[in-house]
Motif scaffolding. Structure first.
Motif: not given
Ligand code: NA
Ligand code: NA
Lengths: 330, 178, 425
Positions: A148, A190-191, A194-195, A213, A215-216, C169, C172, C235, C238
């Motif tokens: 990323t 994804y999460e 992202e995080k 994923t 876009d990340l 997800s 999401h 972050g 999760t």
């Protein structure tokens, strides 16, 4: 399965309906380019005598149960990766997980199937012992490093990078290079990216596409860290009950796909990489940098082979033979 | 009979205790894993695999029987409530026997599967190499305990004077779903 | 024919009081045996028990339940409600609106509809009755909305299960529930306010010093919410791992304010494993029953019948909504979801509806099922705590079910309500 009985006493013109189960969804390349065309072709070659009830997307069981379900006859035919079954399919699992072997799906698939024809040990250990008859093995495009934030140019750049891996040998490769392997489920990738719970992931190009994923992820480095090798296999009892012409048609349909399926997969990979280059960077490695990756993967493979020494499988022999085949189809 | 039941109840206490402890352990373990990953880049290897492969199994299967004792398995009661006591007993016996037969079977199958795991030397999917067969034996044990509980319940319905029902009818709020 | 027989047997056993999870396991296994024979039967039964629980993602369910148990045992929810009452209880409709606020607030910590309903019905209904609300109105409000808010606002057990089952997800899905939850809370408040104007329902006004004093009692709750959100959004963890932080946080706070002791901690743990075992029995049964359904081919023929029927996608969606409302009359939320998603989800994908959006719709539809007779667990719980007979609780719930349906309608017309946060954050 229930259909076995009908196949056992089948006369010449009776239709044989076989169950085929796989964990991949219908949208995946393994389904579109291997599973579905194979079924179609078998039906075609047998003039409609053989029909299939297909259960994609874990409809008959979870991914980790695919081998068992095929062996126990819950399904007649199964499509699953050796990577999930290191204990049952140790040799194929090693070929799938070790780094820097095949370059493309086409090359790997052709070489693997040649090996499957020639190496009795591979057939016996990974398939016959599990009560399975392989129709074909399919080698995916290579898994690469997608990150990323950090551009990874040399193995040392991986130090401390939290990377999603799928476990198995690939996990050990990442660890060897100093990355922090983190197992994250498909639903959470994804999460996690992202995080910033993870900084990168080991994926094939189409894997990135399927996981959504893209876009990340900003950087991609291609040192070829393993592949997934899927087997399309038939339950041995079911196989032995099939008429000879059907067996022949199945093998023939499988052989036809060896060339095609890999090529299509590679086309998708290239198309995705092109698309990815618009928003992200595919790292162009200098020769010197490439050499560093080759050196470290070679070291890893040697170390890994040494560690397996005590086990009873001819890892080294199979690996060398696979490499020879790969060389031919470069 | 009474002795047997007592033995069973104390065994149930132990397994449900292990189950509860497992939940506590899971909470602490995941917390520590995340902390180590965040601050030291050194997660506890195999956390994700081990929690799924062992902790979840201990947690769920060792409390199946205890949950039934507490009347914690959610059911449809609007019709059953209208049954008279004898009819309720009959339906309970029938459904218990049905379930007991199947759970017994599942228990045996998982035990056999465990033996097969030993034979094939099936190991964890993560980097750590530990065998998975014991997880199958835990499932087998949990299934055997719920089988026994269902059968004991039947016996106490059929011979009501001999065995004092130990079922504490729990509040309906203990039946927690979504 | 066989499928029909098996489904009838399923209903019969359910109605004579066999636990839902047990029924699914028994009937599903029998069906597999009859359709595909002994080998398939043993093959599936020897692997499903392990595979259905062997997942790290699923650890979030017992851990969030544990957190809710710690909170419940430390009376933190009650403090929150009392505090809100002090601030807005004196305006018309204020007590009802406080109930909605407290439910939404508790929903940020509880992911289980029934847990939320059982706690809030104990706390809120007596206060509302004291403020001269009709008992049916009070019970109906709590029965229908408390649990729904708890599963829309993260965390949410049903949304997590939906994510696991459909491989969508988790992050999401959880985000997709937030705005619909706020919308629902808004609609409920508006309705309560309008109906309360002529009823003149309120409690005595609190002084400013009392109000500020009450704020001091809710800091444990606020700290916990901020802590969990911070862990997720910085972050560090999760949404799955955050459950462990939530549970540990609730435990430490409970010990710190001396509302938890060793005994109540053990009780919370025991209650949590019991609730977990119950949920997973249904999950396992759901898988087995779904395999049976797959093997009969009924599912596939229904899907192909639908795709060849030529009906528009909106007609099919309408039929699916009606289907879930009917199913909800008889089944509980998790059972229905696990049972039907393997069949319905591919249809939704094929029609091109958004998968995340549909998760929110399904959960809302099945929440309505929890307050409709004959089988409605939230109805029963509320009735027990409020001493209002079940049929009158249902009667009181009708207007609120109307509001839930309105929320669903708004979501269908404006999918952005669910999708804005997941696509823009
Ligand atoms: Na919630
Ligand atoms: Na209902």
């Amino acid at each position: 399965g229930c259909s076995t009985s009908s196949s056992n006493n089948s006369k010449e013109n009776e239709t044989i309906t076989l169950k085929l189960a796989t964990y991949v969804p219908v949208t995946s390349q393994v389904y579109k380019y291997v599973t579905e065309p194979w079924m179609k072709r078998v039906t075609e070659l047998t003039d409609g005598k053989v029909q299939f009830d297909a259960y994609p997307g874990e409809q008959l069981g979870k991914a980790q149960d695919m081998l068992k379900l095929t062996r126990d006859g819950v399904t007649d035919i199964g499509v699953f990766p050796a990577n999930y079954f290191p204990d049952n399919m140790p040799l194929t699992n090693a070929l799938a997980g070790l780094p820097n072997l095949s370059m493309t799906s086409h090359q790997g698939t052709v070489a693997y199937n040649e090996l499957l024809q020639q190496n009795k040990e591979l057939l016996e250990t990974d398939f016959s012992k599990n009560g399975l008859v392989p129709i074909l093995g399919h080698v995916s495009p290579t898994y690469e490093i997608w990150t990323t934030k950090k551009e990874v140019r040399v193995p040392a750049d991986l130090k401390g990078v939290k990377t999603r891996t799928l476990g198995g040998v690939a996990n050990e490769v990442y660890e060897y290079m100093g990355a922090v392997p983190v197992t994250v489920s498909h639903t959470e990738t994804y999460e996690a990216l992202e995080k910033g719970v993870i900084d990168g992931a080991g994926y094939s190009s189409v894997g990135v596409e399927a996981s959504g994923t893209a876009d990340l992820l900003k950087y991609a480095t291609f040192p070829h860290i393993g592949t997934a090798i899927h087997g399309l296999v038939v339950n041995e009892k079911v196989w032995n009950g099939l008429p000879e012409d059907v067996q022949k048609a199945m093998k023939e349909a499988g052989q036809e796909l060896v060339e095609q399926s890999g090529e299509k997969y590679d086309q998708d990979t290239e198309a995705f990489n092109k698309e990815f280059s618009k928003t992200g960077t595919i790292v162009e490695l200098t020769d010197e940098e490439k050499g560093k990756w080759e050196k470290v993967t070679k070291e890893f493979t040697e170390k890994w082979l040494r560690e397996q020494g005590s086990k009873d499988f001819p890892y080294e022999e199979v690996l060398n033979q696979y490499k020879e085949s790969l060389e031919k189809y470069k | 009979m009474e002795k047997l039941k007592k033995l069973f109840e104390s065994m149930d206490k132990v397994t449900s205790g292990i189950s509860a402890f497992t939940l506590f352990l899971m909470m602490v373990w995941i917390f520590v894993d995340v902390m180590l990953r965040t601050f030291f880049h050194r997660p506890i290897q195999g956390t994700i695999e081990l929690t799924g492969e062992y902790l979840m199994v201990l947690l769920v299967y060792l409390s199946l029987s205890y949950t039934h004792k507490q009347d914690g398995h959610v059911k449809v009661t609007f019709l059953e409530d209208k049954f008279s006591k004898p009819i309720k007993n009959i339906t309970k016996c029938i459904t218990n026997l049905f379930a007991a037969c199947l759970f017994f079977f599942i228990s045996i199958l998982n035990f056999q599967e465990g033996l097969e795991y030993i034979e094939q030397n099936i190991q964890s999917s993560g980097v750590l190499s530990y065998p998975l067969a014991p997880a199958l034996f835990i499932i087998s044990l949990g299934m055997m305990m719920i089988t026994l509980r269902l059968l004991l319940e039947c016996i106490s319905i059929i011979f009501p004077n001999k065995v004092i029902s130990s079922n504490s009818l729990a509040d309906s709020e203990k039946k927690i779903t979504g | 024919m066989l499928t029909l027989g098996i489904v009838l047997l399923l209903l019969l056993l359910l109605f004579i009081g066999m636990p839902i999870g047990f029924t699914l396991i028994v009937v599903g296994s029998l069906g597999i045996f009859l359709v595909s024979g002994f080998d398939t039967f043993t093959g599936i039964l020897s692997s499903t028990a392990y595979r259905s629980v062997n997942s790290f993602t699923l650890t979030t369910i017992p851990l969030f339940i544990l957190m809710a148990n710690f909170i419940s045992k430390s009376n933190i929810a009650k403090d929150l409600y009392d505090c809100i009452l002090k601030w807005i209880g004196h305006v018309p409709g204020g007590v009802g609106v406080s109930t909605v606020f407290a439910s939404a607030g508790f929903g940020t910590l509880s992911g289980s509809s029934i847990a939320a309903t059982s706690i809030m019905s104990k706390i809120c209904i007596p206060e509302m009755v004291r403020a001269k609300y009709k008992d049916t109105f009070a019970a109906g409000l709590v029965a229908s909305s408390t649990g729904t808010l708890a599963v829309l606002i993260p965390p949410s057990v049903p949304l997590i299960l939906y994510a696991v089952q459909t491989e969508t997800s988790i992050g999401h899905l959880l985000m997709a529930g937030i705005l619909p939850g706020i919308l629902l809370a808004g609609l409920l408040c508006a309705f309560i306010f309008i109906t309360s104007i002529k009823l003149n329902t309120k409690i005595e006004k609190s002084s400013w010093s009392e109000r500020f004093a009450s704020l001091k009692t809710i800091w444990p709750m606020l700290i916990l919410v901020v802590f969990v959100l911070a862990v997720i959004y910085l972050g560090i963890a999760t949404s799955t791992e955050a459950a462990a932080f939530g549970a540990l946080g609730a435990l430490l706070i409970g010990l710190l304010i001396k509302r938890l002791n060793v005994k109540s901690v053990i009780e919370s743990l025991k209650d949590a494993v019991q609730q977990t075992a119950m949920i997973f029995t249904i999950v396992i049964g759901g898988y087995i029953f779904a395999y049976f359904f797959t093997l009969t081919g009924t599912g596939q023929s229904i899907i192909s019948a639908i795709s060849e029927s030529g009906l528009s996608k909106w007609t099919i969606l309408f039929l699916i909504i009606v289907f879930y409302l009917i199913l909800g009359l008889f089944m509980d939320l998790i059972g229905s979801m696990i049972l039907t998603l393997p069949l319905v989800f591919p249809i939704i994908q094929a029609l091109g509806f958004d998968e995340i959006w549909f998760g929110v719709i399904v959960v809302l539809l099945l929440e309505i099922g929890l307050v409709t007779p004959p089988v409605g667990i939230n109805l029963f719980i509320t009735s027990k705590h409020s001493q209002v007979p079940v049929d009158r609780v249902f009667y009181g719930s009708i207007p609120f079910i109307g509001i839930l349906l309105l929320t669903i309608l708004l979501l269908v017309v404006f999918p952005q309500i669910a999708l804005y946060l997941p696509t823009n954050m």
